[in-house]
Design a protein around this motif. Structure first.
Motif, mmCIF file in Angstrom:
data_model
loop_
_atom_site.group_PDB
_atom_site.id
_atom_site.type_symbol
_atom_site.label_atom_id
_atom_site.label_comp_id
_atom_site.label_asym_id
_atom_site.label_seq_id
_atom_site.Cartn_x
_atom_site.Cartn_y
_atom_site.Cartn_z
ATOM 1 N N GLU A 46 0.818 -1.210 0.000
ATOM 2 C CA GLU A 46 0.000 0.000 0.000
ATOM 3 C C GLU A 46 0.860 1.272 0.000
ATOM 4 O O GLU A 46 0.541 2.258 -0.675
ATOM 5 N N GLN A 47 1.953 1.269 0.749
ATOM 6 C CA GLN A 47 2.825 2.443 0.788
ATOM 7 C C GLN A 47 3.417 2.738 -0.582
ATOM 8 O O GLN A 47 3.483 3.899 -1.014
ATOM 9 N N GLU A 48 3.845 1.684 -1.278
ATOM 10 C CA GLU A 48 4.393 1.860 -2.614
ATOM 11 C C GLU A 48 3.317 2.324 -3.578
ATOM 12 O O GLU A 48 3.574 3.154 -4.470
ATOM 13 N N ARG A 49 2.094 1.823 -3.405
ATOM 14 C CA ARG A 49 0.985 2.251 -4.267
ATOM 15 C C ARG A 49 0.703 3.748 -4.098
ATOM 16 O O ARG A 49 0.476 4.461 -5.075
ATOM 17 N N GLN A 50 0.735 4.224 -2.859
ATOM 18 C CA GLN A 50 0.512 5.652 -2.622
ATOM 19 C C GLN A 50 1.600 6.489 -3.269
ATOM 20 O O GLN A 50 1.324 7.552 -3.845
ATOM 21 N N ARG A 51 2.851 6.024 -3.179
ATOM 22 C CA ARG A 51 3.963 6.755 -3.811
ATOM 23 C C ARG A 51 3.759 6.842 -5.325
ATOM 24 O O ARG A 51 3.955 7.892 -5.943
ATOM 25 N N ARG A 52 3.327 5.726 -5.904
ATOM 26 C CA ARG A 52 3.092 5.705 -7.351
ATOM 27 C C ARG A 52 1.895 6.575 -7.726
ATOM 28 O O ARG A 52 1.911 7.238 -8.773
ATOM 29 N N ASP A 53 0.850 6.547 -6.894
ATOM 30 C CA ASP A 53 -0.325 7.386 -7.164
ATOM 31 C C ASP A 53 0.069 8.860 -7.251
ATOM 32 O O ASP A 53 -0.341 9.582 -8.182
ATOM 33 N N GLU A 54 0.834 9.331 -6.288
ATOM 34 C CA GLU A 54 1.265 10.732 -6.270
ATOM 35 C C GLU A 54 2.147 11.046 -7.478
ATOM 36 O O GLU A 54 2.021 12.114 -8.095
ATOM 37 N N PHE A 55 3.029 10.122 -7.820
ATOM 38 C CA PHE A 55 3.928 10.345 -8.951
ATOM 39 C C PHE A 55 3.153 10.404 -10.267
ATOM 40 O O PHE A 55 3.371 11.301 -11.102
ATOM 41 N N ILE A 56 2.213 9.468 -10.473
ATOM 42 C CA ILE A 56 1.434 9.437 -11.713
ATOM 43 C C ILE A 56 0.557 10.687 -11.831
ATOM 44 O O ILE A 56 0.324 11.189 -12.936
ATOM 45 N N SER A 57 0.084 11.228 -10.711
ATOM 46 C CA SER A 57 -0.687 12.477 -10.760
ATOM 47 C C SER A 57 0.168 13.608 -11.328
ATOM 48 O O SER A 57 -0.301 14.415 -12.141
ATOM 49 N N ARG A 58 1.427 13.660 -10.948
ATOM 50 C CA ARG A 58 2.335 14.678 -11.492
ATOM 51 C C ARG A 58 2.606 14.425 -12.975
ATOM 52 O O ARG A 58 2.694 15.366 -13.769
ATOM 53 N N VAL A 59 2.715 13.151 -13.340
ATOM 54 C CA VAL A 59 2.936 12.804 -14.746
ATOM 55 C C VAL A 59 1.737 13.228 -15.592
ATOM 56 O O VAL A 59 1.889 13.827 -16.664
#
Length: 295
Positions: free
Chosen positions: A176-189
């Motif tokens: 879940e922690q890694e998923r949140q990190r990816r969610d935030e990153f993809i939002s910037r992308v």
């Protein structure tokens, strides 16, 4: 010139809602693999298919948004001019006849051109509550006018975007922690891609490559894998509805009419609107002339 955002893939020219996201079947050695291993391969295949599908839908959404902005910029002043002429014609007719029904129609026509909140934002600098800007007036009188600002991601921006989504998609996270990190990153992308910011996309690509490498997903139990497949199927169905709404909307339908050259379609509509403006102006002149003669 082909429109940059046409929804196609190297494999087939299909719209997002027509392209299924199904797991591959019949892989070598599948018959001899344990049930959990077959499910694991099916989940991974479905995940990759869903990622590609999301990329296609998001790409088309950006194209629809950009074309909608250009549509408002280029044609908005003409629609506004037609509404104003309709109001003036109705008012001239009501003044000449004095008929209560004509007076009512004139009031309704005038109400349609009353200033509305946010009109300047709606027309992106072409008009405000005081009326048309000089650029819009120039367009209506066939004078030279600067083209409206448009956002169309370059080929390199689209390549970087696809590459980033495939590498950093949240569905590839094991925790879940890694998923949140990816969610935030993809939002910037997504935000950078929507602006067509190739430089920022390249910086984000470097940032991701320098970041922590997520642990490889460990095999799950059969029940968890079945639940995962069900979630992926629901996600695909939801994206299908989004894609269908985009494709069947007014702007999406226009893009489907002229996918190779939507700018030409806008030019054709503009020519039609200009002809209608000229027709209304002639009608107004005639009505005003009749009113002057009767006076």
């Amino acid at each position: 010139m082909a429109y940059a955002g046409r929804v196609t893939t190297p494999e087939a020219e299909q719209t997002p809602s027509e392209r299924p996201a199904e797991p591959a079947e019949g892989a070598p050695g599948e018959a001899s693999a344990r049930p959990e291993e077959r499910l694991e391969r099916a989940v991974r295949a479905a995940e990759q298919a869903l990622i590609e599908y999301e990329i296609a839908v998001e790409t088309f959404r950006v194209e629809v948004e950009n074309f909608s902005r250009l549509h408002h910029q280029k044609l908005g002043p003409m629609y506004a001019r037609l509404d104003e002429l309709d109001a003036q014609i109705a008012e001239a007719r009501a003044a000449r006849t004095g008929d209560p029904e004509d007076v009512r129609k004139a009031a309704e026509a005038r109400a349609r051109v009353m200033p509305m909140p946010g009109v300047e934002e709606l027309f992106h600098g072409w008009m405000d509550s005081s009326g048309l800007f000089p650029e819009a007036a120039a367009m209506l009188t066939d004078q030279p006018v600067s083209p409206p600002e448009r956002v169309r991601p370059s080929d390199e921006a689209r390549r970087l975007y696809r590459e980033l989504v495939r590498k950093a998609h949240p569905d590839l996270a094991g925790e879940e922690q890694e998923r949140q990190r990816r969610d935030e990153f993809i939002s910037r992308v997504n935000a950078a891609y929507a602006r067509g910011d190739e430089t920022l996309l390249r910086e984000l690509s470097e940032e991701w490559d320098a970041g922590p490498v997520p642990e490889e997903r460990r095999p799950s139990r059969s029940e968890e894998l079945y639940a995962r497949l069900e979630w992926l199927a629901q996600r695909k169905d939801m994206l299908t509805l989004v894609a269908r709404d985009l494709e069947e909307g007014a702007i999406g339908s226009m893009l489907r009419i002229a996918p190779e050259d939507p700018d030409r379609l806008l030019d054709e509509i503009a020519d039609q609107l200009l002809a209608e403006v000229e027709q209304r102006e002639a009608e107004l002149v005639e009505l005003l002339g009749q009113s002057g003669q009767s006076a």
